[in-house]
Enzyme design. Sequence first.
Site, short mmCIF file in Angstrom:
data_model
loop_
_atom_site.label_atom_id
_atom_site.label_comp_id
_atom_site.label_asym_id
_atom_site.label_seq_id
_atom_site.Cartn_x
_atom_site.Cartn_y
_atom_site.Cartn_z
N PRO A 10 -12.32 18.59 -3.93
CA PRO A 10 -12.58 17.67 -5.03
C PRO A 10 -12.41 16.20 -4.67
CG PRO A 10 -10.57 18.93 -5.39
CD PRO A 10 -11.27 19.57 -4.24
N ASN A 11 -13.34 15.43 -5.19
CA ASN A 11 -13.36 13.96 -5.10
C ASN A 11 -13.76 13.44 -3.72
OD1 ASN A 11 -12.51 13.43 -7.86
ND2 ASN A 11 -10.57 14.33 -7.22
N ARG A 18 -14.34 5.71 -3.03
CA ARG A 18 -13.04 6.12 -3.59
C ARG A 18 -11.92 5.49 -2.77
NH1 ARG A 18 -10.30 12.04 -2.61
NH2 ARG A 18 -8.51 11.71 -3.97
N TYR A 23 -9.04 5.84 2.05
CA TYR A 23 -9.96 6.86 2.60
C TYR A 23 -11.09 6.29 3.46
CZ TYR A 23 -7.47 9.86 -0.68
OH TYR A 23 -6.48 10.53 -1.35
N ASN A 74 -10.77 20.25 4.16
CA ASN A 74 -9.96 19.25 3.47
C ASN A 74 -9.99 19.67 2.01
OD1 ASN A 74 -8.81 17.15 2.12
ND2 ASN A 74 -9.85 15.54 3.28
N ALA A 77 -6.90 17.62 -3.51
CA ALA A 77 -5.67 17.88 -4.27
C ALA A 77 -5.35 19.38 -4.36
CB ALA A 77 -5.77 17.28 -5.66
N HIS A 80 -2.28 21.07 -2.57
CA HIS A 80 -0.90 21.05 -3.02
C HIS A 80 -0.54 22.19 -3.97
CE1 HIS A 80 -1.31 17.32 -0.96
NE2 HIS A 80 -2.15 16.84 -1.86
N ASP A 87 -5.22 32.27 -0.51
CA ASP A 87 -5.48 33.71 -0.46
C ASP A 87 -6.87 34.01 0.09
OD1 ASP A 87 -2.99 34.37 -1.41
OD2 ASP A 87 -3.65 34.90 -3.43
N GLU A 98 -6.57 22.52 8.60
CA GLU A 98 -6.53 21.69 7.39
C GLU A 98 -6.54 20.22 7.81
OE1 GLU A 98 -3.59 22.73 4.24
OE2 GLU A 98 -2.96 20.66 4.48
N HIS A 100 -6.54 16.11 6.53
CA HIS A 100 -6.40 15.08 5.50
C HIS A 100 -6.71 13.73 6.11
CE1 HIS A 100 -4.81 17.94 2.76
NE2 HIS A 100 -3.99 18.35 3.71
N SER A 102 -5.90 10.78 4.81
CA SER A 102 -4.70 9.95 4.70
C SER A 102 -3.49 10.71 5.24
CB SER A 102 -4.46 9.59 3.23
OG SER A 102 -4.17 10.75 2.47
N ARG A 107 2.82 9.35 1.40
CA ARG A 107 2.36 9.04 0.03
C ARG A 107 3.28 9.71 -1.00
NH1 ARG A 107 -3.85 10.15 -0.29
NH2 ARG A 107 -3.60 8.85 -2.16
N ARG A 111 2.32 15.14 -2.73
CA ARG A 111 1.37 15.39 -1.64
C ARG A 111 2.07 15.92 -0.38
NH1 ARG A 111 -3.33 12.74 -3.59
NH2 ARG A 111 -2.77 10.95 -4.86
#
Length: 144
Positions: A10-11, A18, A23, A74, A77, A80, A87, A98, A100, A102, A107, A111
């Site tokens: 998302p986002n 953004r 980012y 990635n 959110a 978290h 799963d 994984e 990220h 940032s 932060r 996070r």
Amino acid sequence: MKKILLINGPNLNLLGTREPEIYGATTLDELVADLAKRATSGGVELVAFQSNHEGEIIDCIQREASGCVGLIINPGAFTHYSYAIRDAIVSVVIQTIEVHISNVYSRESFRHKSVIAPVCVGQISGLGINGYIAALTWFMDRIN
Ligand code: DQA
């Protein structure tokens, strides 16, 4: 040709506009195009997917995993708190990194926890979009 699955959550469709101070200025299309080019020159095909919806990300993992040798994700959110994405990764048995953009550990405290990282080979955080390149390179080194 072997395939690597790239999923952005998302986002991340808003990359480039953004919070660019966090980012960066690169758009998602630019990022995917760069990674796809690197993959192709390494003899691998990149399958890229982005969604703002948890269920669509799970559907994508279930649909694509059997045809792919690795997953770069990635989860945004969802990192978290999405036990469902965690799963899904475990269920399809796919090596996962994984990423990220940032440094999530510098932060907000919410996070600092990833429910997904424990089922991944590794986690890259804070290297900007170079984190995706590092993850792709790791998979390509292993495949070739
Ligand atoms: C992010 C970090 C997450 O905490 C955040 O919710 C994102 C982006 C990153 O790439 O730094 O959406 O995954």
